[in-house]
Scaffold this motif. Structure first.
Motif, mmCIF file in Angstrom:
data_model
loop_
_atom_site.group_PDB
_atom_site.id
_atom_site.type_symbol
_atom_site.label_atom_id
_atom_site.label_comp_id
_atom_site.label_asym_id
_atom_site.label_seq_id
_atom_site.Cartn_x
_atom_site.Cartn_y
_atom_site.Cartn_z
ATOM 1 N N GLY A 1 18.846 -10.369 19.287
ATOM 2 C CA GLY A 1 18.081 -9.565 18.334
ATOM 3 C C GLY A 1 17.026 -10.414 17.665
ATOM 4 N N THR A 2 16.320 -9.810 16.748
ATOM 5 C CA THR A 2 15.267 -10.530 16.044
ATOM 6 C C THR A 2 15.265 -10.107 14.590
ATOM 7 N N THR A 3 14.862 -11.008 13.755
ATOM 8 C CA THR A 3 14.642 -10.699 12.346
ATOM 9 C C THR A 3 13.143 -10.729 12.090
ATOM 10 N N LEU A 4 12.629 -9.624 11.585
ATOM 11 C CA LEU A 4 11.193 -9.500 11.324
ATOM 12 C C LEU A 4 10.926 -9.761 9.844
ATOM 13 N N THR A 5 9.921 -10.573 9.574
ATOM 14 C CA THR A 5 9.590 -10.915 8.192
ATOM 15 C C THR A 5 8.090 -10.792 7.969
ATOM 16 N N VAL A 6 7.729 -10.082 6.912
ATOM 17 C CA VAL A 6 6.328 -9.987 6.478
ATOM 18 C C VAL A 6 6.278 -10.390 5.008
ATOM 19 N N PRO A 7 5.080 -10.697 4.489
ATOM 20 C CA PRO A 7 4.999 -11.024 3.055
ATOM 21 C C PRO A 7 5.524 -9.884 2.195
ATOM 22 N N LYS A 8 5.851 -10.197 0.947
ATOM 23 C CA LYS A 8 6.434 -9.181 0.072
ATOM 24 C C LYS A 8 5.382 -8.334 -0.637
ATOM 25 N N THR A 9 4.249 -8.936 -1.019
ATOM 26 C CA THR A 9 3.225 -8.187 -1.755
ATOM 27 C C THR A 9 1.840 -8.557 -1.248
ATOM 28 N N LEU A 10 0.929 -7.621 -1.406
ATOM 29 C CA LEU A 10 -0.475 -7.842 -1.036
ATOM 30 C C LEU A 10 -1.334 -6.969 -1.936
ATOM 31 N N THR A 11 -2.296 -7.591 -2.606
ATOM 32 C CA THR A 11 -3.237 -6.845 -3.439
ATOM 33 C C THR A 11 -4.585 -6.813 -2.736
ATOM 34 N N GLY B 1 -4.260 3.015 -5.032
ATOM 35 C CA GLY B 1 -2.864 3.436 -5.029
ATOM 36 C C GLY B 1 -1.958 2.338 -4.502
ATOM 37 N N GLU B 2 -0.734 2.730 -4.181
ATOM 38 C CA GLU B 2 0.259 1.788 -3.659
ATOM 39 C C GLU B 2 0.956 2.389 -2.447
ATOM 40 N N THR B 3 1.364 1.529 -1.553
ATOM 41 C CA THR B 3 2.146 1.955 -0.402
ATOM 42 C C THR B 3 2.963 0.769 0.089
ATOM 43 N N SER B 4 3.946 1.044 0.908
ATOM 44 C CA SER B 4 4.739 -0.015 1.542
ATOM 45 C C SER B 4 4.558 0.097 3.048
ATOM 46 N N ILE B 5 4.288 -1.041 3.692
ATOM 47 C CA ILE B 5 4.179 -1.051 5.136
ATOM 48 C C ILE B 5 5.215 -2.024 5.686
ATOM 49 N N HIS C 1 17.415 0.733 20.064
ATOM 50 C CA HIS C 1 17.572 0.567 18.625
ATOM 51 C C HIS C 1 16.305 -0.041 18.024
ATOM 52 N N VAL C 2 15.944 0.457 16.839
ATOM 53 C CA VAL C 2 14.729 -0.013 16.159
ATOM 54 C C VAL C 2 15.130 -0.853 14.953
ATOM 55 N N VAL C 3 14.606 -2.071 14.891
ATOM 56 C CA VAL C 3 14.837 -2.943 13.746
ATOM 57 C C VAL C 3 13.542 -3.006 12.941
ATOM 58 N N LYS C 4 13.688 -3.094 11.622
ATOM 59 C CA LYS C 4 12.524 -3.084 10.748
ATOM 60 C C LYS C 4 12.467 -4.359 9.924
ATOM 61 N N SER C 5 11.248 -4.728 9.578
ATOM 62 C CA SER C 5 11.048 -5.883 8.701
ATOM 63 C C SER C 5 11.298 -5.463 7.257
ATOM 64 N N ASN C 6 11.223 -6.412 6.363
ATOM 65 C CA ASN C 6 11.219 -6.087 4.941
ATOM 66 C C ASN C 6 9.932 -5.337 4.609
ATOM 67 N N ASP C 7 9.915 -4.682 3.471
ATOM 68 C CA ASP C 7 8.727 -3.930 3.052
ATOM 69 C C ASP C 7 7.661 -4.860 2.480
ATOM 70 N N LEU C 8 6.423 -4.592 2.864
ATOM 71 C CA LEU C 8 5.263 -5.252 2.259
ATOM 72 C C LEU C 8 4.620 -4.252 1.311
ATOM 73 N N LYS C 9 4.691 -4.530 0.024
ATOM 74 C CA LYS C 9 4.088 -3.644 -0.967
ATOM 75 C C LYS C 9 2.600 -3.942 -1.072
ATOM 76 N N VAL C 10 1.790 -2.936 -0.756
ATOM 77 C CA VAL C 10 0.330 -3.080 -0.794
ATOM 78 C C VAL C 10 -0.195 -2.337 -2.016
ATOM 79 N N ILE C 11 -0.902 -3.064 -2.864
ATOM 80 C CA ILE C 11 -1.505 -2.482 -4.063
ATOM 81 C C ILE C 11 -3.015 -2.468 -3.871
ATOM 82 N N VAL C 12 -3.601 -1.278 -3.941
ATOM 83 C CA VAL C 12 -5.052 -1.121 -3.770
ATOM 84 C C VAL C 12 -5.674 -0.864 -5.141
#
Length: 506
Positions: free
Chosen positions: A209-219, A268-272, A282-293
């Protein structure tokens, strides 16, 4: 409960039952026993796990095999199944399941098996019994064993939840075994390994398997674009990486396998997040990246407070102008790489604004204003995000008209300001000074007004306001000098309201 034999061998049954109960009450506990203690027969109880490698959320099958033949093969002479009159085999196993595997609910486990979710302990109980009935030629042991086989298997599906390599540590098993066969008198084959448990060998399995990691926040600011790359452990097929957003209306995603380009659509804000599909679906997901615009902070630079319109000494009309910028900055003070388009407006014709959609505009003075003129710069499409400044347009007169006047002693003191005409009529710098040039005995000037002293004729000079202080470089308009005559008569004006006659007073 283990099965109990129904036969004339009451004493044997009783003894067996006592030892069986001892297993349930204190499994693997060492107690004195009348049965001989022997080591387990290799292979009579086996635990296997298959496959030894698969993907997360795949099923790893845990199988327990109970092989009676392995025990019977230990008997000297290996009597055939037809010769056995009684066989009792009662087995109990216990082991711990790694926390990275999900075990079915107890109701879905094979009969005799149970799992404790808190201790992660899996227990299982297996019983086999057969007996030849007295006076009958049928050998029930033979039929039972032929029907059930001398090998019994129980399978438990385990769902792998976490990638990695995991070891199922050695489990233990204990049993009592009793057998009697005809043709050999009272010979019995009995075993008890309750006091010296057998061992289920350890086994290691790999969960891919794999662990997916993205940054936590992005403005991000409107007009910006940023790229984000997902970090994945292990080797993956990058074409199986996809990206998703909770709010499609906030940002636009442009996918390029393990990288995504993020462009804001609105504030606005969204999570990707990144997703990856394993070969098993089976689908594995990364942590959420909170995007603030966000929208940028705005400021006008420079922030002028006045502009002039005047005629220079060569007769050229000067209309001062200034270039201002609607600075667009982030919270940390950095300037946006690409400025957003701006709508520029002026609240008066005293100023004109040119600049199109640019964040830079040229403000030019057209004529004098009554008070400050509002210059407004607002982000195109975001009218609530704006900045304004007040600019006072000062216009110096290009010429003045000072008519001669006839005054009567009763008019003193007299304000001449109503007689002065400043041109153009939009000129708003209308300060002036008066000086009596001739006839100082006829009139005098006090606090800007004419004070009449006696009948006679006087010549009065007028000079427009000196504004050189507003032009430190020496430029600017020059004061206008002019004169007019005042004829003072005795008494009161016999024809009030009649225009002051023009012409030569001499």
């Amino acid at each position: 409960m283990f099965k109990q034999p129904r036969s004339k061998y009451g004493l044997i049954i009783l003894i067996a039952a006592v030892f069986i109960l001892s297993i349930y009450s204190s499994t693997f506990a060492k107690k004195n026993s009348d049965y001989p203690i022997t080591t387990p027969v290799k292979g009579e109880v086996i635990r296997t796990i298959s496959p030894d490698e698969d993907w997360v959320q795949s099923i790893f099958t845990l199988t327990y095999t109970f092989d009676l033949q392995k025990i019977l093969n230990e008997v000297k002479g290996r009597p055939s199944l037809n010769s056995y009159e009684l066989i009792q085999w009662n087995v109990e196993i216990v082991e711990k399941i790694p926390k990275e595997f999900t075990v079915p609910d107890n109701k879905d486990l094979p009969e005799g098996f149970a799992f404790n979710k808190e201790t992660r302990e899996l227990t299982g109980k297996f019983s086999l019994e057969c007996m030849k009935e007295k006076g009958k030629s049928d050998n029930k042991c033979n039929k039972v064993l032929n029907k059930n086989s001398v090998i019994s298997e129980f399978s438990i599906p385990l769902t792998a939840t976490t990638p990695g390599t995991f070891t199922f540590k050695p489990g233990k098993f204990a049993y009592t075994f009793y057998a009697e066969h005809s043709g050999q008198g009272t010979t019995k084959h009995d075993r008890d390994i309750n006091r010296s448990p057998g061992t289920l060998s350890s086994q290691t399995v790999t969960v891919k398997g794999t662990t997916l990691t993205v940054p936590k926040t992005l403005t991000l600011y409107i007009g910006e674009t940023a790229s984000v790359k997902v970090d994945a452990t292990g080797t993956i097929d990058s074409t199986k990486v996809k990206w998703e957003s909770d709010q499609d209306g906030v940002v636009e995603l442009k996918e390029d396998e393990t990288t995504v380009s993020i462009t804001p659509k609105t504030v606005g804000e969204t999570s990707i997040r990144a997703t990856y599909t394993y070969p098993n679906g089976h689908v594995v997901k990364s942590n959420d990246l909170k995007v603030i615009v966000k929208l940028p902070n705005l400021s006008l630079n420079p922030n002028p407070n006045e502009l002039w319109v005047y005629q220079d000494t060569q007769g050229n009309l000067i209309q001062q102008s200034v270039t201002i910028t609607l600075d667009q900055t982030k919270s940390d003070g950095a300037t946006l790489v690409k400025s957003l388009p701006v709508d520029w407006t002026s609240a008066s014709s005293a100023l004109t604004v040119t600049g199109g959609d640019s964040n830079v505009a040229t403000i030019r003075a057209e004529h004098g204003s009554q008070g400050g003129v509002v210059i407004l710069g607002k982000l195109k499409g975001y009218s609530e995000q704006s900045k304004q400044t007040l600019i006072n347009v000062k216009e110096y007169p290009q010429s003045i008209k000072t008519p001669n006047v006839i005054l009567y002693m009763s008019d003193s003191p007299y304000s001449y300001s109503e007689q002065i005409n400043f041109y153009p009529d939009t000129a708003n710098v209308t300060g002036y000074g008066l000086t009596v040039l001739e006839g100082t005995d006829v009139i005098t000037v006090e606090q800007g007004e004419l004070k009449l002293l006696k009948p006679g004729l006087a010549k009065v000079g007028i000079v427009t306001q000196d504004v050189s202080a507003s032009f430190p470089e020496g430029k600017g308009p020059k004061p206008i000098s002019q004169f007019f005559y005042v004829q003072v008569k005795d008494g009161t004006d016999p024809n009030p309201g009649v225009d002051t006659p023009a012409g030569d007073f001499y």
